[in-house]
Design a protein around this motif. Structure first.
Motif, short mmCIF file in Angstrom:
data_model
loop_
_atom_site.label_atom_id
_atom_site.label_comp_id
_atom_site.label_asym_id
_atom_site.label_seq_id
_atom_site.Cartn_x
_atom_site.Cartn_y
_atom_site.Cartn_z
N ARG A 85 9.52 -30.36 -64.36
CA ARG A 85 9.08 -29.65 -64.32
C ARG A 85 8.71 -28.90 -65.06
O ARG A 85 9.22 -28.37 -65.95
CB ARG A 85 9.94 -28.93 -63.04
CG ARG A 85 10.65 -30.01 -61.43
CD ARG A 85 11.61 -28.45 -61.08
NE ARG A 85 12.16 -29.65 -59.43
CZ ARG A 85 13.12 -29.69 -58.74
NH1 ARG A 85 13.73 -29.43 -60.81
NH2 ARG A 85 13.65 -30.21 -58.12
N PRO A 86 7.44 -28.88 -65.13
CA PRO A 86 6.32 -28.01 -65.89
C PRO A 86 6.58 -26.54 -65.81
O PRO A 86 7.23 -25.92 -64.76
CB PRO A 86 5.12 -28.38 -64.65
CG PRO A 86 5.08 -28.39 -63.83
CD PRO A 86 6.07 -29.36 -63.80
N GLY A 87 6.79 -25.41 -67.15
CA GLY A 87 7.33 -24.59 -67.03
C GLY A 87 5.98 -23.79 -66.73
O GLY A 87 4.60 -23.53 -66.54
N TRP A 88 6.36 -22.52 -66.13
CA TRP A 88 5.34 -21.05 -65.97
C TRP A 88 3.97 -21.38 -66.40
O TRP A 88 2.78 -20.62 -66.43
CB TRP A 88 6.09 -19.89 -65.65
CG TRP A 88 6.49 -19.62 -66.83
CD1 TRP A 88 7.86 -19.35 -67.51
CD2 TRP A 88 5.60 -18.14 -67.98
NE1 TRP A 88 7.59 -18.30 -68.77
CE2 TRP A 88 6.10 -17.75 -69.27
CE3 TRP A 88 4.34 -17.86 -68.08
CZ2 TRP A 88 5.98 -17.22 -70.09
CZ3 TRP A 88 3.73 -17.43 -68.78
CH2 TRP A 88 4.78 -17.04 -70.28
N TRP A 89 3.95 -21.57 -67.92
CA TRP A 89 3.11 -21.06 -68.94
C TRP A 89 2.17 -22.33 -68.48
O TRP A 89 0.90 -21.84 -69.46
CB TRP A 89 3.84 -21.22 -70.06
CG TRP A 89 4.84 -22.45 -70.56
CD1 TRP A 89 3.40 -23.98 -70.73
CD2 TRP A 89 6.13 -22.89 -70.60
NE1 TRP A 89 4.79 -24.73 -70.75
CE2 TRP A 89 5.89 -23.82 -70.55
CE3 TRP A 89 6.44 -21.82 -70.34
CZ2 TRP A 89 7.31 -24.53 -70.75
CZ3 TRP A 89 8.07 -22.38 -70.22
CH2 TRP A 89 8.49 -24.05 -70.32
#
Length: 287
Positions: A85-89
């Motif tokens: 899952r992609p990070g917030w950044w």
């Protein structure tokens, strides 16, 4: 073929290393593991080095081939799905260089972050106006006002890390140059920045030290760098060092040990926490 993405998350780095360890434990080469998947050996290498996302069907086949128990396969797959899952950044992909995305991921997962900074206040400790002044000076290689504001927003978002209920221990050694060099005309930006450093210096999980001019040269005078230490035993200490157009991530025992030795040497010689606070007050009054 596994899909490429901007930069690995820490979870992908950890699980990639674990896949490599499991393969080596049963005595299989990458070529042999690739034949199990019916793919090129480079695909296995890229999964193990986190150059690509972890493709779940490949992970399941490899774990079975490595003799991993079914319940452990299920747990590993759950971790892989979370790691992918992609990070917030990733919301800042328009201004965040690929080589810095991993840094933000490491920063968010580390239990201890130790760094040496010879030029500027570290990003995690900058005020918004200080950050804007540094970025407008062209240190990110971009001059557009919209780009600068996106970078400032990203930097402020990163600072939420230190406000978590269980933040990492941030331990910074800054050259005295950092405190003496103004980043803008007028003293307010620097005074506000000194106040923010004093505020952080009072926190339990932040340690600030200054390498004073009077102490002369020290072994860290080459370039800024950061050492990350993690709670996960699978992930070794990692070092980040930046240059003009990119960065290096080092995890070999020899290179990490060399940087750790330099950090230990510098912290022993640098001003004490109390002396550092006195310097911050002195510099504040000088602007």
């Amino acid at each position: 073929m596994s899909e490429r993405r901007a930069a690995p998350t820490v979870g992908q780095v950890v699980l990639g290393k674990r896949l490599q360890e499991l393969r080596e434990a049963v005595g299989l080469s990458r070529e042999e593991a690739a034949r199990v998947l019916r793919v090129a050996p480079a695909t296995v290498r890229r999964m193990e080095t986190a150059d690509v996302a972890l493709k779940i069907p490949y992970v399941q086949i490899l774990l079975t081939a490595y003799g991993v128990a079914e319940d452990e396969v299920t747990a590993f797959v759950d971790l892989a799905e979370e790691a992918n899952r992609p990070g917030w950044w990733q919301r800042y992909h328009d201004v965040l260089p690929d080589w810095f995305s991993l840094y933000v991921s490491l920063e968010g997962a580390a239990r201890i972050v130790r760094s040496y900074e010879p030029h500027f206040v570290p990003g995690l400790l900058q005020t918004e106006e200080y950050a804007r002044a540094v970025l407008e000076a062209g240190t990110v290689g971009q001059t557009g006002s919209q780009s600068v504001e996106r970078h400032v927003s990203l930097r402020m978002e990163r600072q939420r890390l230190l406000d978590r209920d269980d933040p990492p221990h941030l331990w910074v050694v800054m050259d005295e140059t950092v405190l003496r060099r103004p980043v803008s005309i007028g003293g307010k930006v620097m005074r506000d920045q000194m106040d923010k450093l004093l505020e952080y210096a009072a926190r339990d999980r932040v340690t600030l030290q200054v390498a004073e001019f009077a102490d002369g040269p020290h072994p860290g005078t080459y370039a800024p760098f950061t050492l990350f230490r993690f709670a996960e035993p699978e992930l070794p200490d990692m070092v980040f060092t930046e240059y003009l157009s990119g960065a290096l991530y080092l995890d070999s025992r020899r290179e990490v040990s060399a940087h750790l030795e330099v950090l230990d040497h510098m912290t022993a010689r640098a001003a004490s926490v109390q002396r550092t606070q006195e310097l911050l007050l002195e510099c504040r009054d000088g602007f």
